[in-house]
Design a protein around this motif. Structure first.
Motif, PDB file in Angstrom:
ATOM      1  N   UNK A 115      19.613  49.180   1.003  1.00 45.88           N
ATOM      2  CA  UNK A 115      20.925  49.798   1.667  1.00 45.88           C
ATOM      3  C   UNK A 115      21.524  49.097   3.032  1.00 45.88           C
ATOM      4  N   UNK A 116      20.811  48.195   3.750  1.00 44.05           N
ATOM      5  CA  UNK A 116      21.245  47.493   4.898  1.00 44.05           C
ATOM      6  C   UNK A 116      21.710  46.255   4.327  1.00 44.05           C
ATOM      7  N   UNK A 117      22.883  45.932   4.819  1.00 48.28           N
ATOM      8  CA  UNK A 117      23.519  44.683   4.644  1.00 48.28           C
ATOM      9  C   UNK A 117      23.730  43.675   5.477  1.00 48.28           C
ATOM     10  N   UNK A 118      23.549  44.206   6.817  1.00 47.45           N
ATOM     11  CA  UNK A 118      23.297  43.095   7.864  1.00 47.45           C
ATOM     12  C   UNK A 118      22.797  43.645   9.302  1.00 47.45           C
ATOM     13  N   UNK A 119      22.467  42.869  10.084  1.00 46.73           N
ATOM     14  CA  UNK A 119      21.863  43.408  11.179  1.00 46.73           C
ATOM     15  C   UNK A 119      22.874  42.973  12.561  1.00 46.73           C
ATOM     16  N   UNK A 120      23.771  42.056  12.262  1.00 48.43           N
ATOM     17  CA  UNK A 120      24.840  41.602  13.436  1.00 48.43           C
ATOM     18  C   UNK A 120      26.062  41.395  12.761  1.00 48.43           C
TER      19      UNK A 120
END
Length: 562
Positions: A21-26
């Motif tokens: 579900x997580x596509x990017x951190x920044x």
């Protein structure tokens, strides 16, 4: 290559994937680029109503110019387009203007149209220096708004410019053609970026509708357009890491279907005999989705009013049954508006069992009743997911398009690049026909074909002359016969190339080849074919497609099989 993990194909994609579900951190960007504000007409350009010059308010004048710019197009002759335009134009008028302007036939946009044409010509005739100035200005905009920082990478943004206002055209006979696409303001736009990033500044005097920090999605900005009420997004460019991963995963799911498609087909053939009506309807729908590459249906955007349907939303009026006569095959005749209001018309032979079920589904129903009244797309996809993880009706379309291309390309042989490309386009065309990717013949088609035919005739004359000169040179035993032979060979090659090109153009005039290339055909099939046939990839894929499918170009070996 199929066994390689996508993240080790090239260095940029080697990083570890985030949790589900997580596509990017920044994520940091400048926000979308807005089109310039409307510039009023010069004093010497006038709009006339019923023969008299009328000075319009700025809002009404801008919309009038949208119509004037399209006067060369057949859209402005269509009743639906004209009625929708007048209705929306009057909404932008002052009360005084509305009381005056009631009949579009009394409107004279001639001077506005002439000014637009002059501007188009002026742009065409810019000097080299002026073109360079414009190029540098566009490059400056691109550098500021066209890139974002995604984790550790500077990534290109795809559509960072917000579309300017104008008149909606749609495709086919869209019922909303001619409606006003309103100017998008910052107050309409939702921005998505990191909490710890520099939040984009809205244009002076404006503010954003909302600022979000949602790293489960890949869009950078979003707004709702007014004509169909659909959401528009600013997304990463096609060759970005996230887009590449998504594409690769899509085609890998379609490849997995190959290993279980026979079992699924056997299952829905059995289900045609089920005692449960819902199961029978699901089986017939799946049969059509598989055999005819129909879209599933029930996919309309909120607010969309066009009467378009897919397989699961077919009504009784959309099919006609033709009983088998004298031992011939039963036939189903389809006639409906599909996606983008493109007409789907097809006569299809079907098995007696499918035919019998369709008769049963249509019993005691009126034309406007649902054909599959015990089925919808969600129910169908839930069933498909239980058969194979990630399987939906859409995957069948990708699978059947890709497998059709591979089968059509198999065994093609030719020494001539032009003939190889004709064969490739014919294979691509088989997919486009399967998927109903139609287009209207280009306006310039007849003109360009006549021009090409004239070149062919001229080349034929040159060839005949060259053959005569070669014959004469051989007869006189002149030393120049070798050069004459080369001239003949060169003319023959050029003539063949032109004739192949003419055939290709004629066969493609009403078929859109690019849609399936862009969305449904596993690019690795085309890359492998080019490598095997020694055809330069740029003959098959333009720069946009080469950028989009950089991952496939990097990873595909000549022995790739879908």
């Amino acid at each position: 290559a199929s066994e390689k993990s996508f993240h080790f194909i090239c260095q940029r994609w080697e990083e570890e994937k985030y949790e589900d579900g997580i596509k990017w951190k920044f994520l940091e960007h400048k926000g979308p680029y807005f089109p310039p504000e409307y510039q009023p007409l010069p004093d010497n350009v006038k709009f006339f109503y019923d023969g008299k010059a009328v000075k319009l308010s700025l809002a009404a004048e801008e919309v009038a110019l949208f119509f004037a710019q399209m006067l060369d197009h057949e859209y402005t002759t269509k009743e639906v387009f004209r009625n929708n335009f007048l209705k929306d134009w009057r909404k932008e008028m002052t009360l005084e203007e509305r009381m005056l302007i009631t009949d579009l036939n009394k409107c004279d946009f001639g001077e506005l149209h002439a000014m637009h044409k002059q501007k188009v010509e002026a742009r065409k005739n810019l000097s080299k220096e002026e073109k360079q100035i414009n190029k540098e200005a566009n490059q400056k905009i691109l550098e500021e708004f066209g890139y974002c920082m995604l984790d550790h990478h500077r990534e290109r943004i795809g559509n960072f410019k917000i579309e300017p206002p104008g008149l909606f055209r749609g495709r086919g006979d869209h019922p909303k053609q001619g409606m006003l696409k309103k100017r998008i303001q910052p107050e309409d736009v939702i921005i998505n970026c990191s909490r710890n990033s520099h939040i984009p500044e809205p244009p002076t005097g404006h503010k954003w509708k909302e600022v979000r920090h949602d790293n489960t999605v890949t869009w950078l900005a979003s707004w709702t357009e007014n004509v169909q009420g659909s959401c528009k997004y600013v997304m990463l460019n096609a060759n970005s890491k996230l887009k590449g991963e998504k594409d690769w995963e899509k085609y890998e799911v379609a490849r997995k279907l190959k290993s279980c498609v026979d079992a699924i087909r056997s299952q829905y053939q059995e289900d045609l005999k089920s005692k449960q009506m819902g199961t029978r309807q699901r089986a017939v729908a799946l049969y059509f989705i598989d055999k005819l590459a129909l879209r599933a249906g029930n996919e309309k955007e909120e607010g969309e009013t066009a009467d378009t349907v897919g397989c699961c939303s077919l009504r009784v009026e959309h099919i006609t049954l033709h009983d088998a006569l004298d031992g011939e095959t039963c036939v189903v005749e389809f006639d409906f508006l599909g996606k983008d209001c493109i007409r789907y018309y097809n006569k299809v032979p079907v098995s007696k069992r499918v035919f019998k079920n369709l008769k049963l589904f249509m019993e005691n129903k009126q034309e406007g009743d649902d054909l599959f009244d015990r089925l919808n797309t969600n129910m169908l996809n839930k069933h498909l997911t239980s058969l194979m993880p990630g399987l939906t009706a859409k995957v069948f379309r990708t699978y059947n398009a890709s497998i059709t291309l591979q089968q059509q390309l198999k065994g093609l042989t030719s020494d001539n690049v032009a003939e190889k490309l004709l064969s490739y386009n014919r294979a691509n065309r088989a997919v486009a026909v399967l998927c109903n990717h139609q287009r209207a013949p280009p306006k310039t088609f007849e003109q360009s074909m006549a021009s090409l035919q004239a070149k062919i005739e001229s080349r034929k004359e040159q060839l005949e002359l060259a053959k005569k000169e070669l014959k004469l040179a051989k007869k006189e035993a002149k030393g120049s016969s070798d050069s004459k032979l080369l001239t003949v060979q060169r003319c023959e090659e050029q003539l063949l190339k032109m004739e192949v090109q003419a055939t290709d153009r004629e066969e493609n005039k009403q078929i859109a080849l690019s849609t399936s290339k862009l969305n449904y055909l596993d690019p690795r099939i085309s890359v492998a074919w080019c490598k095997n046939m020694e055809v330069p990839l740029d003959k098959v894929y333009n720069k946009t497609l080469r950028d989009k499918f950089a991952w496939a170009i990097d990873m595909t070996e000549p022995d790739f099989v879908f």
